[in-house]
Design an enzyme around this catalytic site. Sequence first.
Site, PDB file in Angstrom:
ATOM      1  N   ARG A  30      26.226 -11.366  -7.079  1.00 10.00           N
ATOM      2  CA  ARG A  30      27.101 -12.544  -6.937  1.00 10.00           C
ATOM      3  C   ARG A  30      27.402 -13.197  -8.285  1.00 10.00           C
ATOM      4  O   ARG A  30      28.456 -13.798  -8.471  1.00 10.00           O
ATOM      5  CB  ARG A  30      26.488 -13.545  -5.964  1.00 10.00           C
ATOM      6  CG  ARG A  30      26.315 -12.963  -4.558  1.00 10.00           C
ATOM      7  CD  ARG A  30      26.198 -14.020  -3.477  1.00 10.00           C
ATOM      8  NE  ARG A  30      25.624 -13.453  -2.269  1.00 10.00           N
ATOM      9  CZ  ARG A  30      26.279 -12.681  -1.380  1.00 10.00           C
ATOM     10  NH1 ARG A  30      27.552 -12.409  -1.565  1.00 10.00           N
ATOM     11  NH2 ARG A  30      25.669 -12.200  -0.323  1.00 10.00           N
ATOM     12  N   SER A  67      14.855 -21.203   5.773  1.00 11.39           N
ATOM     13  CA  SER A  67      15.078 -19.787   5.474  1.00 11.39           C
ATOM     14  C   SER A  67      15.313 -19.013   6.760  1.00 11.39           C
ATOM     15  O   SER A  67      14.417 -18.882   7.599  1.00 11.39           O
ATOM     16  CB  SER A  67      13.874 -19.202   4.730  1.00 11.39           C
ATOM     17  OG  SER A  67      13.973 -17.789   4.718  1.00 11.39           O
ATOM     18  N   ARG A 109      20.930  -6.992  10.750  1.00 11.88           N
ATOM     19  CA  ARG A 109      20.330  -7.284  12.057  1.00 11.88           C
ATOM     20  C   ARG A 109      20.818  -6.315  13.123  1.00 11.88           C
ATOM     21  O   ARG A 109      20.063  -5.945  14.035  1.00 11.88           O
ATOM     22  CB  ARG A 109      20.657  -8.725  12.452  1.00 11.88           C
ATOM     23  CG  ARG A 109      19.860  -9.741  11.616  1.00 11.88           C
ATOM     24  CD  ARG A 109      20.547 -11.085  11.644  1.00 11.88           C
ATOM     25  NE  ARG A 109      19.769 -12.144  11.029  1.00 11.88           N
ATOM     26  CZ  ARG A 109      19.693 -12.393   9.718  1.00 11.88           C
ATOM     27  NH1 ARG A 109      20.347 -11.623   8.861  1.00 11.88           N
ATOM     28  NH2 ARG A 109      18.983 -13.419   9.251  1.00 11.88           N
ATOM     29  N   GLN A 166      15.683 -15.916   6.802  1.00 13.35           N
ATOM     30  CA  GLN A 166      14.930 -14.671   6.706  1.00 13.35           C
ATOM     31  C   GLN A 166      13.523 -14.848   7.262  1.00 13.35           C
ATOM     32  O   GLN A 166      13.022 -13.991   7.983  1.00 13.35           O
ATOM     33  CB  GLN A 166      14.880 -14.202   5.250  1.00 13.35           C
ATOM     34  CG  GLN A 166      16.258 -13.816   4.731  1.00 13.35           C
ATOM     35  CD  GLN A 166      16.254 -13.422   3.275  1.00 13.35           C
ATOM     36  OE1 GLN A 166      15.231 -13.531   2.595  1.00 13.35           O
ATOM     37  NE2 GLN A 166      17.390 -12.981   2.776  1.00 13.35           N
ATOM     38  N   GLY A 175      16.487  -8.735  -0.028  1.00 15.47           N
ATOM     39  CA  GLY A 175      15.470  -9.658   0.481  1.00 15.47           C
ATOM     40  C   GLY A 175      15.509  -9.732   1.994  1.00 15.47           C
ATOM     41  O   GLY A 175      14.464  -9.804   2.666  1.00 15.47           O
ATOM     42  N   ARG A 185      19.538 -18.148 -10.097  1.00 14.98           N
ATOM     43  CA  ARG A 185      20.989 -18.389 -10.171  1.00 14.98           C
ATOM     44  C   ARG A 185      21.351 -19.692 -10.881  1.00 14.98           C
ATOM     45  O   ARG A 185      22.459 -19.806 -11.413  1.00 14.98           O
ATOM     46  CB  ARG A 185      21.613 -18.331  -8.769  1.00 14.98           C
ATOM     47  CG  ARG A 185      21.664 -16.905  -8.260  1.00 14.98           C
ATOM     48  CD  ARG A 185      22.325 -16.765  -6.909  1.00 14.98           C
ATOM     49  NE  ARG A 185      22.473 -15.344  -6.605  1.00 14.98           N
ATOM     50  CZ  ARG A 185      22.661 -14.858  -5.386  1.00 14.98           C
ATOM     51  NH1 ARG A 185      22.744 -15.672  -4.354  1.00 14.98           N
ATOM     52  NH2 ARG A 185      22.782 -13.554  -5.193  1.00 14.98           N
ATOM     53  N   ASP A 232      24.366 -19.004  -0.537  1.00 14.98           N
ATOM     54  CA  ASP A 232      24.761 -17.818  -1.314  1.00 14.98           C
ATOM     55  C   ASP A 232      26.023 -18.063  -2.149  1.00 14.98           C
ATOM     56  O   ASP A 232      26.451 -17.162  -2.884  1.00 14.98           O
ATOM     57  CB  ASP A 232      25.000 -16.631  -0.370  1.00 14.98           C
ATOM     58  CG  ASP A 232      23.705 -16.177   0.300  1.00 14.98           C
ATOM     59  OD1 ASP A 232      22.614 -16.393  -0.279  1.00 14.98           O
ATOM     60  OD2 ASP A 232      23.784 -15.622   1.412  1.00 14.98           O
ATOM     61  N   LYS A 260      16.529 -16.348  -5.816  1.00 13.85           N
ATOM     62  CA  LYS A 260      17.467 -15.383  -5.213  1.00 13.85           C
ATOM     63  C   LYS A 260      17.434 -14.087  -6.049  1.00 13.85           C
ATOM     64  O   LYS A 260      16.479 -13.842  -6.765  1.00 13.85           O
ATOM     65  CB  LYS A 260      18.861 -16.010  -5.138  1.00 13.85           C
ATOM     66  CG  LYS A 260      18.933 -17.163  -4.116  1.00 13.85           C
ATOM     67  CD  LYS A 260      18.722 -16.667  -2.710  1.00 13.85           C
ATOM     68  CE  LYS A 260      18.756 -17.784  -1.691  1.00 13.85           C
ATOM     69  NZ  LYS A 260      18.327 -17.329  -0.358  1.00 13.85           N
ATOM     70  N   ARG A 311      10.486 -11.187  -6.124  1.00 13.53           N
ATOM     71  CA  ARG A 311      10.814 -12.306  -5.218  1.00 13.53           C
ATOM     72  C   ARG A 311       9.626 -12.677  -4.322  1.00 13.53           C
ATOM     73  O   ARG A 311       8.801 -11.842  -3.975  1.00 13.53           O
ATOM     74  CB  ARG A 311      12.069 -11.953  -4.417  1.00 13.53           C
ATOM     75  CG  ARG A 311      13.258 -11.822  -5.365  1.00 13.53           C
ATOM     76  CD  ARG A 311      14.526 -11.516  -4.655  1.00 13.53           C
ATOM     77  NE  ARG A 311      14.936 -12.600  -3.785  1.00 13.53           N
ATOM     78  CZ  ARG A 311      15.961 -12.524  -2.942  1.00 13.53           C
ATOM     79  NH1 ARG A 311      16.670 -11.412  -2.871  1.00 13.53           N
ATOM     80  NH2 ARG A 311      16.281 -13.541  -2.191  1.00 13.53           N
TER      81      ARG A 311
HETATM   82  C1  S3P Z   1      20.006 -14.345   4.679  1.00 13.63           C
HETATM   83  C2  S3P Z   1      19.457 -15.593   4.505  1.00 13.63           C
HETATM   84  C3  S3P Z   1      19.508 -16.332   3.235  1.00 13.63           C
HETATM   85  C4  S3P Z   1      20.570 -15.775   2.303  1.00 13.63           C
HETATM   86  C5  S3P Z   1      20.545 -14.280   2.223  1.00 13.63           C
HETATM   87  C6  S3P Z   1      20.752 -13.662   3.594  1.00 13.63           C
HETATM   88  C7  S3P Z   1      19.850 -13.688   5.985  1.00 13.63           C
HETATM   89  O1  S3P Z   1      18.243 -16.240   2.609  1.00 13.63           O
HETATM   90  O2  S3P Z   1      20.419 -16.312   1.005  1.00 13.63           O
HETATM   91  O3  S3P Z   1      21.570 -13.810   1.356  1.00 13.63           O
HETATM   92  O4  S3P Z   1      20.568 -12.700   6.246  1.00 13.63           O
HETATM   93  O5  S3P Z   1      19.015 -14.144   6.780  1.00 13.63           O
HETATM   94  P1  S3P Z   1      17.066 -17.262   2.986  1.00 13.63           P
HETATM   95  O6  S3P Z   1      16.868 -17.165   4.428  1.00 13.63           O
HETATM   96  O7  S3P Z   1      15.881 -16.770   2.208  1.00 13.63           O
HETATM   97  O8  S3P Z   1      17.540 -18.604   2.520  1.00 13.63           O
END
Ligand code: S3P
Length: 434
Positions: A391, A171, A30, A173, A98, A350, A319, A346, A126
């Site tokens: 991981r 999420s 970010r 993300q 991701g 996992r 995670d 993921k 994914r």
């Molecule tokens: C992350 C959000 C998580 C996490 C990933 C990093 C982020 O994913 O598993 O390792 O930096 O916003 P999700 O938002 O898809 O759950």
Amino acid sequence: MHEPQAWTARAGSPLRGTLAIPGDKSVSHRAVMLAALADGTSTIDGFLEGEDTRATAAIFARLGVRIETPSPSRRVVHGVGIDGLKAPDGPLDCGNAGTGMRLLAGLLAAQRFDSVLVGDASLSKRPMRRVTVPLAAMGARIDTEDGGTPPLRIHGGHALVGIDHTLEVASAQVKSALLLAGLYARGETVVREPHPTRDYTERMLAAFGVDIAFAPGIARLRGGQRLRATDVAVPADFSSAAFFLVAASIVPGSELRLRQVGLNPRRTGLLQVLRMMGADIREEHPATHGGEPVADLVARHAPLRGIEVPEALVPDMIDEFPALFVAAACADGPTVVRGAAELRVKESDRLAVMAAGLRGLGLRVDETADGATIHPGTLQGGAVDSHGDHRIAMAFAVAAQRAAGAVRIDDVANVATSFPGFDVLARQAGFGLA
Ligand code: S3P
């Protein structure tokens, strides 16, 4: 492309010493993105020198942003302003990340130019519809493969409008992708979450001068705002620290101090769960680093007992399940995980990969659609396939510290995506790892 690489891990000595854990992956991604969009020059300290975050920095360089690396873990980003990105000269490679791909989908959907986001073999499997569908509701045009997977072909030049969107899965993300698109949208963008997720995008947008309102479970901002350059101090990554917390807990005679680890409450579910299991982990020298709570974590060996992991904590430790499975494998009594179906999408599945790995070392693991029951026992030596998941590889390096024989862990090159130098640090702490 990575060459497949393997580790041979075996019980070492009691884990001792003070370790510096690398910078937070989520915050590093970010920081580059927002600094690139800001007016002015920002310095990022503690930037994670991992492949995922370097891939994001390289993408912004391709989008016309000058980024300097005066020393390792430091970046000086010369922001180009909210409308200053340039069309790239070809597909943009997010590698294994991701986070990189989903956040960039939101940002690039709002540009005047077209772009294509690609990733490695794991990222190419994914699910991306979780971002492309709500972005389409804002007016974006993004094509995926038939299964909703990458590459993402993003058609620029479409004006976006703000939406009020409730996420289907918790999420960060997806939330972040919508907020980044929302910077360019007409009107207000509101994102609501079924369970609060990490709020780094919201906090960092505020630090870059954006007027954004947020509270656990909701964030809202108006489009048309500019970002003001600011310096970012990245805390140490709790998710990387997690492997050493579990290792110290399960190896008799251990005491490890992990310096100034980020303790954002949306990240520290594992700390709560390990303590419920009986772990001895103390917080010392609490401070604030870049606006985030941090503290030294001092972990000592302690007998663990199996528990039912509270479902409400799952998003706060999303995670950390590979590490948790290893703690559970070494506990007294079974550990039950439910409500964690997200683990199937993921970097690998996992639930399946951890269950298969622990079974290969002689344990019983009952897998369900959204979780597993881990039955502890004596870990044997054997071979484990990490499926290229960083991981999973690190989790089995930890498990091997309690195994009766050597554990060969295949396909470990991707550890460098999130934790470059893990093997060196682990050996320094006392791991048997070659
Ligand atoms: C992350 C959000 C998580 C996490 C990933 C990093 C982020 O994913 O598993 O390792 O930096 O916003 P999700 O938002 O898809 O759950």
